[in-house]
Write a protein that holds these residues in place. Structure first.
Motif, PDB file in Angstrom:
ATOM      1  N   VAL A  75      -7.800  -5.662   1.998  1.00  0.00           N
ATOM      2  CA  VAL A  75      -7.553  -4.518   2.870  1.00  0.00           C
ATOM      3  C   VAL A  75      -7.446  -3.270   1.997  1.00  0.00           C
ATOM      4  CG1 VAL A  75      -5.988  -3.543   4.603  1.00  0.00           C
ATOM      5  CG2 VAL A  75      -6.273  -6.025   4.445  1.00  0.00           C
ATOM      6  N   ALA A  76      -8.152  -2.200   2.364  1.00  0.00           N
ATOM      7  CA  ALA A  76      -8.045  -0.916   1.660  1.00  0.00           C
ATOM      8  C   ALA A  76      -6.954  -0.103   2.330  1.00  0.00           C
ATOM      9  CB  ALA A  76      -9.374  -0.172   1.705  1.00  0.00           C
ATOM     10  N   LEU A  77      -5.914   0.226   1.547  1.00  0.00           N
ATOM     11  CA  LEU A  77      -4.765   0.954   2.069  1.00  0.00           C
ATOM     12  C   LEU A  77      -4.609   2.281   1.339  1.00  0.00           C
ATOM     13  CD1 LEU A  77      -2.242  -2.026   2.089  1.00  0.00           C
ATOM     14  CD2 LEU A  77      -3.561  -1.140   4.011  1.00  0.00           C
ATOM     15  N   PRO A  78      -3.989   3.272   1.972  1.00  0.00           N
ATOM     16  CA  PRO A  78      -3.729   4.523   1.268  1.00  0.00           C
ATOM     17  C   PRO A  78      -2.901   4.254   0.010  1.00  0.00           C
ATOM     18  CG  PRO A  78      -3.309   4.779   3.604  1.00  0.00           C
ATOM     19  CD  PRO A  78      -3.526   3.319   3.367  1.00  0.00           C
ATOM     20  N   ALA A  79      -3.318   4.839  -1.093  1.00  0.00           N
ATOM     21  CA  ALA A  79      -2.616   4.656  -2.363  1.00  0.00           C
ATOM     22  C   ALA A  79      -1.288   5.409  -2.348  1.00  0.00           C
ATOM     23  CB  ALA A  79      -3.488   5.142  -3.514  1.00  0.00           C
ATOM     24  N   ARG A  80      -0.382   4.948  -3.190  1.00  0.00           N
ATOM     25  CA  ARG A  80       0.919   5.581  -3.370  1.00  0.00           C
ATOM     26  C   ARG A  80       1.689   5.713  -2.064  1.00  0.00           C
ATOM     27  NH1 ARG A  80      -2.913   7.520  -6.230  1.00  0.00           N
ATOM     28  NH2 ARG A  80      -3.395   9.266  -4.878  1.00  0.00           N
ATOM     29  N   SER A  81       1.745   4.614  -1.297  1.00  0.00           N
ATOM     30  CA  SER A  81       2.489   4.607  -0.041  1.00  0.00           C
ATOM     31  C   SER A  81       3.132   3.238   0.161  1.00  0.00           C
ATOM     32  CB  SER A  81       1.561   4.961   1.128  1.00  0.00           C
ATOM     33  OG  SER A  81       0.485   4.060   1.192  1.00  0.00           O
ATOM     34  N   VAL A  82       3.974   3.144   1.160  1.00  0.00           N
ATOM     35  CA  VAL A  82       4.669   1.900   1.481  1.00  0.00           C
ATOM     36  C   VAL A  82       4.210   1.441   2.856  1.00  0.00           C
ATOM     37  CG1 VAL A  82       6.913   0.803   1.836  1.00  0.00           C
ATOM     38  CG2 VAL A  82       6.668   2.607   0.123  1.00  0.00           C
ATOM     39  N   HIS A  83       3.919   0.146   2.984  1.00  0.00           N
ATOM     40  CA  HIS A  83       3.427  -0.420   4.242  1.00  0.00           C
ATOM     41  C   HIS A  83       4.280  -1.605   4.653  1.00  0.00           C
ATOM     42  CE1 HIS A  83      -0.156   2.045   3.919  1.00  0.00           C
ATOM     43  NE2 HIS A  83      -0.147   1.729   2.635  1.00  0.00           N
ATOM     44  N   SER A  84       4.524  -1.732   5.954  1.00  0.00           N
ATOM     45  CA  SER A  84       5.210  -2.889   6.524  1.00  0.00           C
ATOM     46  C   SER A  84       4.159  -3.856   7.023  1.00  0.00           C
ATOM     47  CB  SER A  84       6.095  -2.472   7.705  1.00  0.00           C
ATOM     48  OG  SER A  84       7.126  -1.623   7.280  1.00  0.00           O
ATOM     49  N   PHE A  85       4.393  -5.153   6.793  1.00  0.00           N
ATOM     50  CA  PHE A  85       3.454  -6.160   7.271  1.00  0.00           C
ATOM     51  C   PHE A  85       4.143  -7.499   7.469  1.00  0.00           C
ATOM     52  CE2 PHE A  85       3.524  -7.102   2.805  1.00  0.00           C
ATOM     53  CZ  PHE A  85       3.235  -8.448   2.694  1.00  0.00           C
ATOM     54  N   ARG A  86       3.471  -8.383   8.190  1.00  0.00           N
ATOM     55  CA  ARG A  86       3.880  -9.774   8.374  1.00  0.00           C
ATOM     56  C   ARG A  86       2.606 -10.591   8.536  1.00  0.00           C
ATOM     57  NH1 ARG A  86       8.381 -11.156  12.497  1.00  0.00           N
ATOM     58  NH2 ARG A  86       8.827 -12.719  10.920  1.00  0.00           N
ATOM     59  N   TYR A  87       2.763 -11.892   8.538  1.00  0.00           N
ATOM     60  CA  TYR A  87       1.666 -12.802   8.825  1.00  0.00           C
ATOM     61  C   TYR A  87       1.908 -13.395  10.209  1.00  0.00           C
ATOM     62  CZ  TYR A  87       0.888 -12.647   3.775  1.00  0.00           C
ATOM     63  OH  TYR A  87       0.662 -12.243   2.487  1.00  0.00           O
ATOM     64  N   LEU A  88       0.825 -13.593  10.960  1.00  0.00           N
ATOM     65  CA  LEU A  88       0.901 -14.225  12.274  1.00  0.00           C
ATOM     66  C   LEU A  88      -0.038 -15.418  12.278  1.00  0.00           C
ATOM     67  CD1 LEU A  88       1.806 -14.395  15.226  1.00  0.00           C
ATOM     68  CD2 LEU A  88      -0.029 -12.768  15.778  1.00  0.00           C
ATOM     69  N   ALA A  89       0.524 -16.601  12.468  1.00  0.00           N
ATOM     70  CA  ALA A  89      -0.262 -17.836  12.489  1.00  0.00           C
ATOM     71  C   ALA A  89      -0.392 -18.340  13.925  1.00  0.00           C
ATOM     72  CB  ALA A  89       0.413 -18.891  11.619  1.00  0.00           C
ATOM     73  N   ALA A  90      -1.250 -19.336  14.085  1.00  0.00           N
ATOM     74  CA  ALA A  90      -1.470 -19.951  15.389  1.00  0.00           C
ATOM     75  C   ALA A  90      -0.134 -20.395  15.981  1.00  0.00           C
ATOM     76  CB  ALA A  90      -2.410 -21.141  15.238  1.00  0.00           C
ATOM     77  N   GLY A  91      -0.040 -20.368  17.292  1.00  0.00           N
ATOM     78  CA  GLY A  91       1.184 -20.772  17.965  1.00  0.00           C
ATOM     79  C   GLY A  91       2.256 -19.703  17.946  1.00  0.00           C
ATOM     80  N   ASP A  92       1.862 -18.442  17.737  1.00  0.00           N
ATOM     81  CA  ASP A  92       2.788 -17.312  17.699  1.00  0.00           C
ATOM     82  C   ASP A  92       3.855 -17.492  16.624  1.00  0.00           C
ATOM     83  OD1 ASP A  92       3.386 -14.747  18.653  1.00  0.00           O
ATOM     84  OD2 ASP A  92       4.980 -15.514  19.943  1.00  0.00           O
ATOM     85  N   TYR A  93       3.448 -18.034  15.472  1.00  0.00           N
ATOM     86  CA  TYR A  93       4.348 -18.256  14.339  1.00  0.00           C
ATOM     87  C   TYR A  93       4.244 -17.075  13.388  1.00  0.00           C
ATOM     88  CZ  TYR A  93       6.038 -20.190   9.911  1.00  0.00           C
ATOM     89  OH  TYR A  93       6.696 -20.379   8.722  1.00  0.00           O
ATOM     90  N   TRP A  94       5.295 -16.252  13.333  1.00  0.00           N
ATOM     91  CA  TRP A  94       5.357 -15.089  12.450  1.00  0.00           C
ATOM     92  C   TRP A  94       6.079 -15.472  11.182  1.00  0.00           C
ATOM     93  CZ3 TRP A  94       3.382 -10.235  13.512  1.00  0.00           C
ATOM     94  CH2 TRP A  94       2.948 -10.007  14.827  1.00  0.00           C
ATOM     95  N   PHE A  95       5.600 -15.026  10.031  1.00  0.00           N
ATOM     96  CA  PHE A  95       6.319 -15.264   8.784  1.00  0.00           C
ATOM     97  C   PHE A  95       6.093 -14.107   7.822  1.00  0.00           C
ATOM     98  CE2 PHE A  95       2.222 -17.275   8.368  1.00  0.00           C
ATOM     99  CZ  PHE A  95       1.834 -17.128   7.052  1.00  0.00           C
ATOM    100  N   ASN A  96       7.020 -13.991   6.873  1.00  0.00           N
ATOM    101  CA  ASN A  96       6.998 -12.901   5.899  1.00  0.00           C
ATOM    102  C   ASN A  96       6.523 -13.390   4.555  1.00  0.00           C
ATOM    103  OD1 ASN A  96       7.990 -10.830   7.528  1.00  0.00           O
ATOM    104  ND2 ASN A  96      10.084 -11.501   7.234  1.00  0.00           N
ATOM    105  N   GLU A  97       6.265 -12.439   3.700  1.00  0.00           N
ATOM    106  CA  GLU A  97       5.970 -12.692   2.292  1.00  0.00           C
ATOM    107  C   GLU A  97       7.319 -12.698   1.579  1.00  0.00           C
ATOM    108  OE1 GLU A  97       4.879 -13.705  -0.891  1.00  0.00           O
ATOM    109  OE2 GLU A  97       3.059 -13.224   0.228  1.00  0.00           O
ATOM    110  N   ASP A  98       7.770 -13.877   1.161  1.00  0.00           N
ATOM    111  CA  ASP A  98       9.079 -13.987   0.516  1.00  0.00           C
ATOM    112  C   ASP A  98       9.204 -13.106  -0.721  1.00  0.00           C
ATOM    113  OD1 ASP A  98      10.001 -15.785   2.382  1.00  0.00           O
ATOM    114  OD2 ASP A  98       9.586 -17.543   1.150  1.00  0.00           O
TER     115      ASP A  98
END
Length: 112
Positions: A75-98
């Motif tokens: 993914v190309a993101l704006p440099a020098r910035s902070v982004h919020s994200f999560r992962y979404l898997a099948a079955g509506d399973y949300w998880f974070n990057e530990d």
């Protein structure tokens, strides 16, 4: 950017890999290319990287199989910035990057 270390046992290990800025395609000035990497089958099924950079839209950035057996999406993101994200898997399973750069409530944070 530094790569994120492997997640602790029992969690879905995911990491992002830094990109060589000298190899950026034209038109990506002031952008940081970040590759999100997941194991081939943990968690099983389709997974999306969702965040403020894609309007939290599932399916916008879906890791695809690589020759090393892992799944990845860049993914190309704006440099020098902070982004919020999560992962979404099948079955509506949300998880974070530990081992993200940080966490803000329920979201992982990525500093580009």
């Amino acid at each position: 950017m530094k790569p994120v270390r492997r997640a602790a046992a029992g969690r879905c290990p995911a990491r992002r890999e830094p990109q060589d800025e000298r190899k950026q395609p034209p038109g990506l000035k002031d952008r940081a290319q970040v590759t999100f990497v997941l194991p081939a089958d943990t968690p099983p099924g389709a997974v999306s990287v969702v965040g403020d950079f894609n309007g939290w839209k599932p399916g916008a950035h879906t890791p695809e199989p690589r020759s090393d057996g892992k799944r990845a999406v860049t993914v190309a993101l704006p440099a020098r910035s902070v982004h919020s994200f999560r992962y979404l898997a099948a079955g509506d399973y949300w998880f974070n990057e530990d081992h993200a750069d940080g966490h803000d409530g329920t979201n992982s944070l990525l500093h580009t």
